[in-house]
Design an enzyme around this catalytic site. Structure first.
Site, PDB file in Angstrom:
ATOM      1  N   LYS A  37       0.781  -1.216   0.055  1.00  0.00           N
ATOM      2  CA  LYS A  37       0.007  -0.105   0.045  1.00  0.00           C
ATOM      3  C   LYS A  37       0.868   1.231  -0.085  1.00  0.00           C
ATOM      4  CE  LYS A  37      -0.381  -0.220   5.178  1.00  0.00           C
ATOM      5  NZ  LYS A  37      -0.845  -1.183   6.249  1.00  0.00           N
ATOM      6  N   TYR A 266      16.243  29.490   8.927  1.00  0.00           N
ATOM      7  CA  TYR A 266      15.146  30.200   9.357  1.00  0.00           C
ATOM      8  C   TYR A 266      15.393  30.250  10.813  1.00  0.00           C
ATOM      9  CZ  TYR A 266      12.876  29.939   4.867  1.00  0.00           C
ATOM     10  OH  TYR A 266      12.567  30.319   3.427  1.00  0.00           O
TER      11      TYR A 266
HETATM   12  C1  LIG Z   1      -0.134  -2.034   6.579  1.00  0.00           C
HETATM   13  C2  LIG Z   1      -0.665  -3.289   6.941  1.00  0.00           C
HETATM   14  C3  LIG Z   1      -0.157  -4.822   7.013  1.00  0.00           C
HETATM   15  C4  LIG Z   1       1.326  -4.464   7.108  1.00  0.00           C
HETATM   16  O1  LIG Z   1       1.789  -3.870   8.351  1.00  0.00           O
HETATM   17  P1  LIG Z   1       3.719  -3.950   8.553  1.00  0.00           P
HETATM   18  O2  LIG Z   1       3.789  -3.497  10.027  1.00  0.00           O
HETATM   19  O3  LIG Z   1       4.268  -2.946   7.548  1.00  0.00           O
HETATM   20  O4  LIG Z   1       4.254  -5.282   8.190  1.00  0.00           O
HETATM   21  C5  LIG Z   1      -0.846  -5.813   7.343  1.00  0.00           C
HETATM   22  N1  LIG Z   1      -1.929  -5.883   7.507  1.00  0.00           N
HETATM   23  C6  LIG Z   1      -2.884  -4.735   7.282  1.00  0.00           C
HETATM   24  C7  LIG Z   1      -4.342  -4.946   7.324  1.00  0.00           C
HETATM   25  C8  LIG Z   1      -2.168  -3.488   7.099  1.00  0.00           C
HETATM   26  O5  LIG Z   1      -2.805  -2.498   7.095  1.00  0.00           O
END
Ligand SMILES: *Cc1c(COP(=O)(O)O)cnc(C)c1O
Length: 383
Positions: A37, A266
């Site tokens: 994702k 800044y």
């Molecule tokens: C993002 C996500 C994962 C992966 O999690 P990690 O901590 O990056 O391994 C697994 N399952 C779901 C439902 C997620 O949203």
């Protein structure tokens, strides 16, 4: 690369190495749904998915139908599961492209069923059970009812059952155990009522933290994200076996000497104690270099650590290169990654910025070109 102000190198061999490490942990009979994702945590979902599927991943998990469709358009034929909530008009195209969809509530189950009927498709779905995260998922008390509905529907087919763990330290927390037991109870009841069917479903619970802390049972599928990218999900979890996939580089566009007492950036929050040598990098918080790293973080130049001097600007970062022998205009700078045997880890930057490694990776911006190294040539993205 010469035209880049900043670039991220994505080491595909590190990705395959990490998948091999994860495979060793989980054993042969467990499927890997690689979570890609948010553009594969900033690594570029298309290239990551292509490579991962050839090196041990069995499917790809994403958050939205749009992310799933991007992968289909890029020629990814494997299972793709939308783990998040699918809402309204996203669904028809996803169903046409055989994308599997998570069911996070009874309402969305009904909605998806209506959509599937309308487009005359059978939706392959993964029931998400909420065992304590209280974000998405059907409560255990309603899970059987929703499962029964899926089983009875001509427009839905159960492909998996899942839950998601809240503790970031995985099985090191007793909360994980409690969640696993709640999930187990749902599965057992569903099985006894013949609601799981005869086909091999994907039963999946474990994210990276759970895999790395040896959650038990793992069931027959896991959902690693950050560990595949070579980064630890939590400071309590050792990830030294994994290799970071992403490194971020920039180059020095300006070098100057300043007198004692001169201030930088800044707000003038950094002042030279004596004569100082400063260098400017053409990337800043707009590129994902956290503003909170001002006066805290450090980078690598010629294998030597150089501290960040003053605040990070939107497009520029200034570093103190007084300790770097022979520093010159055009020198490559490592924001995270390795140089000359030393390295800056994403975990370290996250700690200094008061955030989590996930955010450091996801924040690397669009202006930072992704350059892919290693892997088979056909695994590289076009262009
Ligand atoms: C993002 C996500 C994962 C992966 O999690 P990690 O901590 O990056 O391994 C697994 N399952 C779901 C439902 C997620 O949203």
């Amino acid at each position: 690369m010469d035209t880049s102000r900043a670039w991220a190198e994505i080491d595909l061999d590190a990705l395959s190495h990490n998948l091999t490490v994860l495979r060793r942990r989980i054993g042969a009979g467990v499927s890997i749904l690689l979570v890609a994702k948010a553009d594969a945590y900033g690594h570029g979902a298309v290239a990551i998915a292509h490579h991962a599927l050839r090196h041990g991943a069995d499917g790809i998990g994403v958050t939205s139908c749009e992310e799933a469709l991007e992968l289909r358009r890029a020629g990814i034929r494997s299972r793709i599961v939308v783990l998040g909530a699918v809402f309204g008009e996203e669904a028809p195209q996803a169903l046409e492209q055989d994308i599997e969809i998570g069911i996070p509530s009874a309402e969305l189950c009904r909605m998806l069923e209506r959509t599937a009927r309308r487009v005359a498709r059978r939706a392959r779905v993964h029931l998400k059970v909420d065992t304590g995260m209280n974000r998405l998922g059907v409560p255990p008390a309603e899970a059987l009812e929703v499962l029964a509905r899926i089983r009875a529907s001509l427009h839905m087919e159960l492909a998996g059952v899942m839950t998601h763990l809240a503790p970031t330290e995985g099985a090191l927390s007793p909360v994980a155990e409690a969640q696993v037991q709640r999930f187990q109870a749902v599965l057992e009841e569903a099985r006894s009522k013949h609601l799981l069917g005869a086909k091999r479903l994907w039963i999946h619970v474990a994210n990276s933290a759970a895999i790395l802390t040896r959650l038990d049972p793992l069931h027959n599928a896991v959902r690693p994200g950050i560990s595949a990218y070579g980064v630890s999900p939590d400071p309590r979890i050792d990830a030294s076996e994994l290799r970071p996939v992403m490194s971020v580089y920039s180059k020095i566009v300006h070098v100057r000497e300043v007198a004692a007492g001169e201030r930088v950036g800044y707000g003038g929050t950094w002042a030279a104690r004596g004569r100082a040598l400063l260098a400017t990098l053409p990337l800043g918080y707009a590129d994902g270099i956290d503003w909170r790293l001002g006066n805290r973080g450090r980078v690598l130049v010629r294998g030597t650590f150089a501290p960040i001097a003053g605040r990070i600007s939107m497009d520029y970062t200034t570093i103190d290169v007084g300790a770097v022998p022979g520093v010159r205009l055009g020198d490559r700078v490592t924001l995270f990654g390795s140089d000359g045997g030393r390295s800056v880890r994403v975990e370290e930057l996250a700690d200094q910025a008061g955030t989590i490694p996930y955010e450091v990776l996801c924040n690397i911006g669009k202006r930072v070109d992704r350059i892919y190294r290693g892997g088979a040539p056909e695994g590289r993205p076009p262009g």
